[in-house]
Design an enzyme around this catalytic site. Structure first.
Site, PDB file in Angstrom:
ATOM      1  N   TYR A 154       0.839  -1.200   0.000  1.00  0.00           N
ATOM      2  CA  TYR A 154       0.000   0.000   0.000  1.00  0.00           C
ATOM      3  C   TYR A 154       0.870   1.244   0.000  1.00  0.00           C
ATOM      4  O   TYR A 154       2.025   1.217   0.408  1.00  0.00           O
ATOM      5  CB  TYR A 154      -0.986   0.010   1.185  1.00  0.00           C
ATOM      6  CG  TYR A 154      -0.381   0.367   2.522  1.00  0.00           C
ATOM      7  CD1 TYR A 154      -0.347   1.689   2.960  1.00  0.00           C
ATOM      8  CD2 TYR A 154       0.151  -0.606   3.362  1.00  0.00           C
ATOM      9  CE1 TYR A 154       0.203   2.023   4.193  1.00  0.00           C
ATOM     10  CE2 TYR A 154       0.697  -0.287   4.589  1.00  0.00           C
ATOM     11  CZ  TYR A 154       0.718   1.034   5.001  1.00  0.00           C
ATOM     12  OH  TYR A 154       1.272   1.357   6.217  1.00  0.00           O
ATOM     13  N   CYS A 155       0.271   2.330  -0.501  1.00  0.00           N
ATOM     14  CA  CYS A 155       0.926   3.634  -0.508  1.00  0.00           C
ATOM     15  C   CYS A 155      -0.087   4.644   0.006  1.00  0.00           C
ATOM     16  O   CYS A 155      -0.952   4.291   0.800  1.00  0.00           O
ATOM     17  CB  CYS A 155       1.415   3.967  -1.931  1.00  0.00           C
ATOM     18  SG  CYS A 155       0.075   4.072  -3.135  1.00  0.00           S
ATOM     19  N   GLY A 156      -0.019   5.867  -0.438  1.00  0.00           N
ATOM     20  CA  GLY A 156      -0.952   6.875   0.036  1.00  0.00           C
ATOM     21  C   GLY A 156      -2.356   6.718  -0.518  1.00  0.00           C
ATOM     22  O   GLY A 156      -3.334   6.871   0.196  1.00  0.00           O
ATOM     23  N   TRP A 209      -3.235   4.149   2.058  1.00  0.00           N
ATOM     24  CA  TRP A 209      -3.250   4.640   3.436  1.00  0.00           C
ATOM     25  C   TRP A 209      -4.522   5.419   3.730  1.00  0.00           C
ATOM     26  O   TRP A 209      -5.107   5.309   4.812  1.00  0.00           O
ATOM     27  CB  TRP A 209      -2.005   5.493   3.671  1.00  0.00           C
ATOM     28  CG  TRP A 209      -1.951   6.219   4.968  1.00  0.00           C
ATOM     29  CD1 TRP A 209      -1.908   7.573   5.136  1.00  0.00           C
ATOM     30  CD2 TRP A 209      -1.908   5.665   6.291  1.00  0.00           C
ATOM     31  NE1 TRP A 209      -1.845   7.880   6.478  1.00  0.00           N
ATOM     32  CE2 TRP A 209      -1.840   6.726   7.204  1.00  0.00           C
ATOM     33  CE3 TRP A 209      -1.926   4.364   6.782  1.00  0.00           C
ATOM     34  CZ2 TRP A 209      -1.790   6.543   8.576  1.00  0.00           C
ATOM     35  CZ3 TRP A 209      -1.877   4.167   8.154  1.00  0.00           C
ATOM     36  CH2 TRP A 209      -1.811   5.245   9.037  1.00  0.00           C
TER      37      TRP A 209
END
Length: 122
Positions: free
Chosen positions: A81-83, A110
């Site tokens: 996962y990222c932003g 996120w």
């Protein structure tokens, strides 16, 4: 954040070949498989501010360099996962090209994790 046309083009290309899971599916998969890893591919400053509980950090800038040392078994279940789900799609695509066969991108990243009320660490 406003994304450029060129960036969105490569993200959409990556998303056409990667599997995505929701936050709820991520939590279910992690509960069902104690060997699965949740990997945060955000920048160091984003990670240090707060991250998903139980996640490991391998930023997008170094994940291809370090993943084979950290996770040598290419069949290990990995959820990235990222932003917001863009960088994780790119990283997932890269890991698939490196031979990782059970890698997923968490849709919404996120932002979706926080909005769902899932546990975080600061």
């Amino acid at each position: 954040m406003k994304h450029t046309e060129g960036f969105l083009k490569i993200v959409n290309d990556a998303k056409s070949s990667v599997k995505e899971v929701t936050v709820a599916e991520t939590q279910e998969r992690l509960a069902a498989n104690p060997d699965a890893l949740l990997i945060d591919v955000r920048e160091d400053n984003e990670w240090h501010a707060a991250h998903a509980q139980g996640a490991e950090h391998l930023g997008k800038g170094v994940i291809e360099r370090d993943i084979e040392t950290v996770v040598p078994d290419k069949s290990t279940e990995l959820i990235l996962y990222c932003g917001g789900g863009y960088r994780s799609a790119l990283a997932t695509d890269s890991l698939q090209k490196m031979g990782y066969t059970n890698v997923w991108s968490m849709a919404g990243g996120w932002k979706a994790w926080k909005e769902s009320g899932a546990p975080i660490e600061t």
